[in-house]
Design an enzyme around this catalytic site. Structure first.
Site, PDB file in Angstrom:
ATOM      1  NE  ARG A  88      40.741 -36.668  39.530  1.00  0.00           N
ATOM      2  CZ  ARG A  88      39.704 -35.910  39.952  1.00  0.00           C
ATOM      3  NH1 ARG A  88      39.732 -35.334  41.118  1.00  0.00           N
ATOM      4  NH2 ARG A  88      38.648 -35.769  39.183  1.00  0.00           N
ATOM      5  NE  ARG A 127      29.765 -32.432  37.110  1.00  0.00           N
ATOM      6  CZ  ARG A 127      30.841 -33.076  37.530  1.00  0.00           C
ATOM      7  NH1 ARG A 127      30.824 -33.713  38.693  1.00  0.00           N
ATOM      8  NH2 ARG A 127      31.919 -33.127  36.785  1.00  0.00           N
ATOM      9  NE  ARG A 160      33.480 -29.449  37.159  1.00  0.00           N
ATOM     10  CZ  ARG A 160      33.956 -30.506  37.815  1.00  0.00           C
ATOM     11  NH1 ARG A 160      33.377 -30.906  38.941  1.00  0.00           N
ATOM     12  NH2 ARG A 160      34.993 -31.153  37.367  1.00  0.00           N
ATOM     13  NE  ARG A 171      36.785 -33.935  34.067  1.00  0.00           N
ATOM     14  CZ  ARG A 171      35.617 -33.600  34.610  1.00  0.00           C
ATOM     15  NH1 ARG A 171      34.663 -33.073  33.864  1.00  0.00           N
ATOM     16  NH2 ARG A 171      35.414 -33.786  35.887  1.00  0.00           N
TER      17      ARG A 171
HETATM   18  P1  ADP Z   1      31.824 -36.742  40.593  1.00  0.00           P
HETATM   19  O1  ADP Z   1      32.018 -36.019  41.897  1.00  0.00           O
HETATM   20  O2  ADP Z   1      32.198 -38.212  40.677  1.00  0.00           O
HETATM   21  O3  ADP Z   1      32.471 -36.070  39.428  1.00  0.00           O
HETATM   22  P2  ADP Z   1      29.040 -35.876  40.845  1.00  0.00           P
HETATM   23  O4  ADP Z   1      28.685 -36.307  42.227  1.00  0.00           O
HETATM   24  O5  ADP Z   1      29.250 -34.422  40.603  1.00  0.00           O
HETATM   25  O6  ADP Z   1      30.268 -36.755  40.273  1.00  0.00           O
HETATM   26  O7  ADP Z   1      27.879 -36.424  39.868  1.00  0.00           O
HETATM   27  C1  ADP Z   1      27.937 -36.168  38.463  1.00  0.00           C
HETATM   28  C2  ADP Z   1      26.517 -35.869  37.940  1.00  0.00           C
HETATM   29  O8  ADP Z   1      25.715 -37.052  37.982  1.00  0.00           O
HETATM   30  C3  ADP Z   1      25.771 -34.816  38.778  1.00  0.00           C
HETATM   31  O9  ADP Z   1      24.993 -34.044  37.895  1.00  0.00           O
HETATM   32  C4  ADP Z   1      24.895 -35.657  39.725  1.00  0.00           C
HETATM   33  O10 ADP Z   1      23.701 -34.965  40.081  1.00  0.00           O
HETATM   34  C5  ADP Z   1      24.589 -36.887  38.857  1.00  0.00           C
HETATM   35  N1  ADP Z   1      24.507 -38.135  39.627  1.00  0.00           N
HETATM   36  C6  ADP Z   1      25.268 -38.498  40.695  1.00  0.00           C
HETATM   37  N2  ADP Z   1      24.944 -39.744  41.128  1.00  0.00           N
HETATM   38  C7  ADP Z   1      23.957 -40.177  40.288  1.00  0.00           C
HETATM   39  C8  ADP Z   1      23.196 -41.394  40.199  1.00  0.00           C
HETATM   40  N3  ADP Z   1      23.401 -42.412  41.051  1.00  0.00           N
HETATM   41  N4  ADP Z   1      22.290 -41.500  39.200  1.00  0.00           N
HETATM   42  C9  ADP Z   1      22.091 -40.478  38.328  1.00  0.00           C
HETATM   43  N5  ADP Z   1      22.757 -39.300  38.364  1.00  0.00           N
HETATM   44  C10 ADP Z   1      23.684 -39.145  39.319  1.00  0.00           C
HETATM   45  P1  AMP Z   2      36.770 -32.846  40.052  1.00  0.00           P
HETATM   46  O1  AMP Z   2      36.020 -31.680  40.604  1.00  0.00           O
HETATM   47  O2  AMP Z   2      37.114 -33.855  41.109  1.00  0.00           O
HETATM   48  O3  AMP Z   2      36.086 -33.462  38.854  1.00  0.00           O
HETATM   49  O4  AMP Z   2      38.177 -32.268  39.544  1.00  0.00           O
HETATM   50  C1  AMP Z   2      38.215 -31.298  38.505  1.00  0.00           C
HETATM   51  C2  AMP Z   2      39.636 -31.173  37.987  1.00  0.00           C
HETATM   52  O5  AMP Z   2      40.510 -30.725  39.041  1.00  0.00           O
HETATM   53  C3  AMP Z   2      40.282 -32.458  37.472  1.00  0.00           C
HETATM   54  O6  AMP Z   2      39.909 -32.769  36.122  1.00  0.00           O
HETATM   55  C4  AMP Z   2      41.762 -32.118  37.601  1.00  0.00           C
HETATM   56  O7  AMP Z   2      42.190 -31.242  36.569  1.00  0.00           O
HETATM   57  C5  AMP Z   2      41.792 -31.323  38.908  1.00  0.00           C
HETATM   58  N1  AMP Z   2      42.001 -32.213  40.079  1.00  0.00           N
HETATM   59  C6  AMP Z   2      41.131 -32.455  41.094  1.00  0.00           C
HETATM   60  N2  AMP Z   2      41.668 -33.314  41.982  1.00  0.00           N
HETATM   61  C7  AMP Z   2      42.900 -33.635  41.517  1.00  0.00           C
HETATM   62  C8  AMP Z   2      43.950 -34.487  41.964  1.00  0.00           C
HETATM   63  N3  AMP Z   2      43.838 -35.219  43.096  1.00  0.00           N
HETATM   64  N4  AMP Z   2      45.076 -34.560  41.225  1.00  0.00           N
HETATM   65  C9  AMP Z   2      45.216 -33.847  40.101  1.00  0.00           C
HETATM   66  N5  AMP Z   2      44.271 -33.046  39.590  1.00  0.00           N
HETATM   67  C10 AMP Z   2      43.117 -32.934  40.298  1.00  0.00           C
END
Ligand code: ADP
Ligand code: AMP
Length: 214
Positions: A88, A127, A160, A171
């Site tokens: 990241r 989510r 979350r 973020r």
């Molecule tokens: P990230 O890992 O990038 O933070 P997630 O995979 O957790 O994102 O997805 C964020 C939210 O959006 C979840 O609630 C998921 O179900 C929804 N989501 C993911 N992909 C899509 C899509 N293509 N269209 C609509 N909603 C989506």
């Molecule tokens: P995520 O589940 O990927 O959305 O990550 C949730 C949170 O975890 C982020 O907002 C950061 O605070 C921390 N985090 C996850 N991955 C990283 C990374 N590679 N470097 C720094 N912080 C991270």
């Protein structure tokens, strides 16, 4: 195959990496899930990470890099893996490049799931994630079979803390400042694949597979 997932928070990295992992039999390694598991278990790492995560900031590289290097050295990673949420920062990307190069290796694909900021806030407010296994759901776009319960493991679905609108805004700022430059970084290495993450979940997945198998 070694894949990293790029994209804004909420772009769908976790959703897609779970599917890619299932298709190719590769472990999905989410640094966010690792931090959350440590937090639930009350470890020192979890406690240190909490302040940053709650504020929507990145956990410092020194707390993040070692755990990833350790995780990708495990036996189940021998045939590859999907890194979801790492790297990241440019420092994390450089470290990964260096560690892989030590064994003559490299990232095969950097999959950039492209979703504009205006779509992100709505996605994040809907989510829900499994408190036990971390699988992501969406109350409208990807509901579980039984409301509030994970299809995978029967765990309880939770919202979350860092998905509240104010934290999501921070973020996104952090993403644009620190993570977005990695798109150019991996483009320069010739392994970038960008997909339109605003399409529905199945279409995004099909586009990713088409690109990986082109
Ligand atoms: P990230 O890992 O990038 O933070 P997630 O995979 O957790 O994102 O997805 C964020 C939210 O959006 C979840 O609630 C998921 O179900 C929804 N989501 C993911 N992909 C899509 C899509 N293509 N269209 C609509 N909603 C989506
Ligand atoms: P995520 O589940 O990927 O959305 O990550 C949730 C949170 O975890 C982020 O907002 C950061 O605070 C921390 N985090 C996850 N991955 C990283 C990374 N590679 N470097 C720094 N912080 C991270």
């Amino acid at each position: 195959m070694k894949i990293i997932m790029l994209g804004a928070p909420g772009a769908g990295k976790g959703t897609q990496s779970e599917r890619i992992g299932a298709k190719y039999g590769l472990p999905q390694i989410s640094t966010g899930d690792i931090f959350r598991a440590n937090l639930s278990a009350g470890t020192e790492l979890g406690m240190k990470a909490k302040t940053y995560m709650d504020a929507g900031e990145l956990v410092p590289d020194e707390l993040t890099c070692d755990l990833v290097v350790d995780r990708i050295s495990k036996d189940d990673c021998a045939n590859g893996y999907i890194l979801d949420g790492f790297p990241r920062t440019l420092a994390q990307a450089d470290l990964l490049t260096k560690v892989l190069a030590e064994s003559g290796d490299k990232v095969d694909f950097a999959v950039n799931v492209d979703v504009p900021d205006e779509n992100i806030i709505a996605r994040m407010s809907g989510r829900r994630v499994c408190g036990k296994c971390g699988k992501p759901y969406h109350i409208v776009n990807m509901p579980p079979k039984v409301e509030g319960i994970c299809d995978n493991c029967g765990g309880e679905l939770i919202q979350r803390k860092d998905d509240l609108a104010e934290t999501v805004k921070n973020r996104l700022t952090v993403y644009h400042d620190q993570t977005q430059p990695l798109i150019d970084y991996y483009d320069a290495k010739g392994c970038l694949v960008t997909v339109d993450g605003t399409k529905d979940i199945d279409e995004v997945f099909a586009d990713i597979i088409a690109a990986l198998e082109a």
